[in-house]
Enzyme design. Structure first.
Site, PDB file in Angstrom:
ATOM      1  N   GLY A   1     -17.982   1.962 -14.558  1.00  0.00           N
ATOM      2  CA  GLY A   1     -16.272   1.313 -14.320  1.00  0.00           C
ATOM      3  C   GLY A   1     -17.023   0.228 -12.786  1.00  0.00           C
ATOM      4  O   GLY A   1     -15.164  -0.517 -12.562  1.00  0.00           O
TER       5      GLY A   1
ATOM      6  N   HIS B   1     -15.011   1.093   0.598  1.00  0.00           N
ATOM      7  CA  HIS B   1     -13.773   0.265   0.922  1.00  0.00           C
ATOM      8  C   HIS B   1     -12.496   0.993   0.933  1.00  0.00           C
ATOM      9  O   HIS B   1     -11.211   0.654   1.593  1.00  0.00           O
ATOM     10  CB  HIS B   1     -12.887  -0.525   0.054  1.00  0.00           C
ATOM     11  CG  HIS B   1     -14.240  -1.723  -0.873  1.00  0.00           C
ATOM     12  ND1 HIS B   1     -14.265  -2.046  -2.595  1.00  0.00           N
ATOM     13  CD2 HIS B   1     -15.552  -1.939  -0.289  1.00  0.00           C
ATOM     14  CE1 HIS B   1     -15.559  -2.335  -2.425  1.00  0.00           C
ATOM     15  NE2 HIS B   1     -16.124  -2.507  -1.499  1.00  0.00           N
TER      16      HIS B   1
ATOM     17  N   ARG C   1       1.106   1.734  -3.576  1.00  0.00           N
ATOM     18  CA  ARG C   1       0.274   2.294  -3.985  1.00  0.00           C
ATOM     19  C   ARG C   1      -0.130   3.422  -3.990  1.00  0.00           C
ATOM     20  O   ARG C   1      -0.192   4.776  -4.748  1.00  0.00           O
ATOM     21  CB  ARG C   1      -1.212   1.506  -3.657  1.00  0.00           C
ATOM     22  CG  ARG C   1      -1.475   0.002  -3.845  1.00  0.00           C
ATOM     23  CD  ARG C   1      -1.340  -0.485  -4.875  1.00  0.00           C
ATOM     24  NE  ARG C   1      -0.624  -0.108  -6.393  1.00  0.00           N
ATOM     25  CZ  ARG C   1       0.346  -1.224  -6.040  1.00  0.00           C
ATOM     26  NH1 ARG C   1       0.725  -1.583  -5.591  1.00  0.00           N
ATOM     27  NH2 ARG C   1       1.839  -0.807  -6.903  1.00  0.00           N
TER      28      ARG C   1
ATOM     29  N   TYR D   1       1.112  -0.777  -0.077  1.00  0.00           N
ATOM     30  CA  TYR D   1      -0.238  -0.093   0.313  1.00  0.00           C
ATOM     31  C   TYR D   1       0.559   1.418   0.323  1.00  0.00           C
ATOM     32  O   TYR D   1       0.044   2.117  -0.235  1.00  0.00           O
ATOM     33  CB  TYR D   1      -0.714  -0.223   0.949  1.00  0.00           C
ATOM     34  CG  TYR D   1      -2.045  -1.025   0.857  1.00  0.00           C
ATOM     35  CD1 TYR D   1      -3.200  -0.706  -0.009  1.00  0.00           C
ATOM     36  CD2 TYR D   1      -2.465  -2.082   1.338  1.00  0.00           C
ATOM     37  CE1 TYR D   1      -3.789  -1.516   0.377  1.00  0.00           C
ATOM     38  CE2 TYR D   1      -3.442  -3.155   1.550  1.00  0.00           C
ATOM     39  CZ  TYR D   1      -4.310  -3.193   0.575  1.00  0.00           C
ATOM     40  OH  TYR D   1      -4.566  -4.243   0.381  1.00  0.00           O
TER      41      TYR D   1
ATOM     42  N   ASN E   1     -13.253   2.448  -4.375  1.00  0.00           N
ATOM     43  CA  ASN E   1     -12.109   2.797  -5.638  1.00  0.00           C
ATOM     44  C   ASN E   1     -11.902   3.155  -3.679  1.00  0.00           C
ATOM     45  O   ASN E   1     -12.715   4.152  -3.237  1.00  0.00           O
ATOM     46  CB  ASN E   1     -12.134   4.111  -6.435  1.00  0.00           C
ATOM     47  CG  ASN E   1     -12.759   3.028  -7.583  1.00  0.00           C
ATOM     48  OD1 ASN E   1     -12.500   2.193  -7.680  1.00  0.00           O
ATOM     49  ND2 ASN E   1     -12.742   4.273  -8.980  1.00  0.00           N
ATOM     50  N   VAL E   2      -9.921   3.471  -3.952  1.00  0.00           N
ATOM     51  CA  VAL E   2      -9.644   3.730  -2.215  1.00  0.00           C
ATOM     52  C   VAL E   2      -8.704   5.480  -2.850  1.00  0.00           C
ATOM     53  O   VAL E   2      -8.956   5.767  -1.300  1.00  0.00           O
ATOM     54  CB  VAL E   2      -8.814   2.425  -1.764  1.00  0.00           C
ATOM     55  CG1 VAL E   2      -9.853   1.832  -1.076  1.00  0.00           C
ATOM     56  CG2 VAL E   2      -7.696   2.469  -2.294  1.00  0.00           C
ATOM     57  N   ASP E   3      -8.828   5.129  -4.185  1.00  0.00           N
ATOM     58  CA  ASP E   3      -8.340   6.316  -4.554  1.00  0.00           C
ATOM     59  C   ASP E   3      -8.947   7.963  -3.988  1.00  0.00           C
ATOM     60  O   ASP E   3      -9.972   8.273  -3.876  1.00  0.00           O
ATOM     61  CB  ASP E   3      -7.706   6.626  -5.737  1.00  0.00           C
ATOM     62  CG  ASP E   3      -9.003   6.650  -6.981  1.00  0.00           C
ATOM     63  OD1 ASP E   3      -9.435   7.138  -6.600  1.00  0.00           O
ATOM     64  OD2 ASP E   3      -8.714   5.716  -7.605  1.00  0.00           O
TER      65      ASP E   3
END
Length: 232
Positions: free
Chosen positions: A175, A104, A56, A53, A87-89
């Site tokens: 998506g 998430h 990431r 992570y 998404n975690v962004d």
């Protein structure tokens, strides 16, 4: 003002260059899901998970929101917009979206290994200190870990997401394969009057009784077409 809820998945950020997990060349090919995205994997090898992570985060810092993210944010001028993302962004926020629910977790945050959903332990990592190191402590004294909902953990933001979807006049799915639960189950909470759009260049299996209008394009081109539809 009509309410739009967006449900976004990996395809939303793929155009920005974010590595996806499920595609044929995705991260799952390099890292087994149980090793880096499960609570058992973290307990077995926390250093591997932390390093995964950390990498990431550095990737995310080099990434910019795409036109799709920007068009989602721009609709706030004409609609009451909520984004529910798998998404975690943080690309939705960086594009200007002001109401984002992360199902998430959030990559740019860290939390307690003991009580990951304790708000007193959740911290945002600064751009100049992105790495969580072994020995870094949360407010409760436990090891800091990524603020990510791993397989085997509860999804605390699903209830707020259900509340938003139930009030939507328009639901837009971008998506996501609609195969990952509990997020995929959100479509079951739409009202009878809710219009549902799906933006995805691929064929997606869904219940035909939902009356979904499928725009078979990527996030940016699909959002451009949808914006024309909604604002005409």
């Amino acid at each position: 003002m009509k309410k739009i809820v967006f449900l976004t998945g990996a395809g939303m950020s793929a155009e920005s260059g974010i590595s996806t997990f499920r595609d044929s060349d995705g991260l799952w090919e390099k890292y087994p899901v149980e090793a880096v995205a499960s609570i058992q994997g973290y307990q077995r090898d926390p250093l591997l998970v932390q390093n995964f992570y950390n990498a990431r985060r550095h990737e995310l810092l080099r990434t910019q929101p795409n036109r799709g993210h920007e068009l989602v944010a721009a609709l706030e001028k004409d609609f009451d917009v909520t984004v529910v993302t798998q998404n975690v962004d943080n690309l939705h926020e960086r594009a200007g979206s002001t109401h984002v629910i992360h199902l998430h977790g959030e990559l740019m945050k860290a939390t307690s290994s003991l009580c990951p959903n304790d708000p007193n332990c959740i911290v945002t990592l600064p751009d100049d200190h992105l790495d969580i190191r072994m020995g870094d402590k949360a407010a409760d004294g436990s090891q800091l870990r990524p603020f990510i909902v791993w397989f085997g953990e509860s999804v605390p933001m699903i209830e707020p997401a259900i509340h938003e979807v139930a009030q939507a006049d328009i639901l837009v799915v971008i998506g996501t394969s609609l195969n990952v639960y509990p997020a995929a189950g959100l479509l079951n909470y739409t009202s009878d009057h809710c219009r549902i759009y799906l933006i995805d260049p691929k064929t997606v299996a869904y219940n035909p009784q939902l009356g979904i209008r499928h725009i078979m394009k990527g996030a940016s081109e699909g959002m451009a077409e949808l914006t024309d539809i909604l604002l005409q």
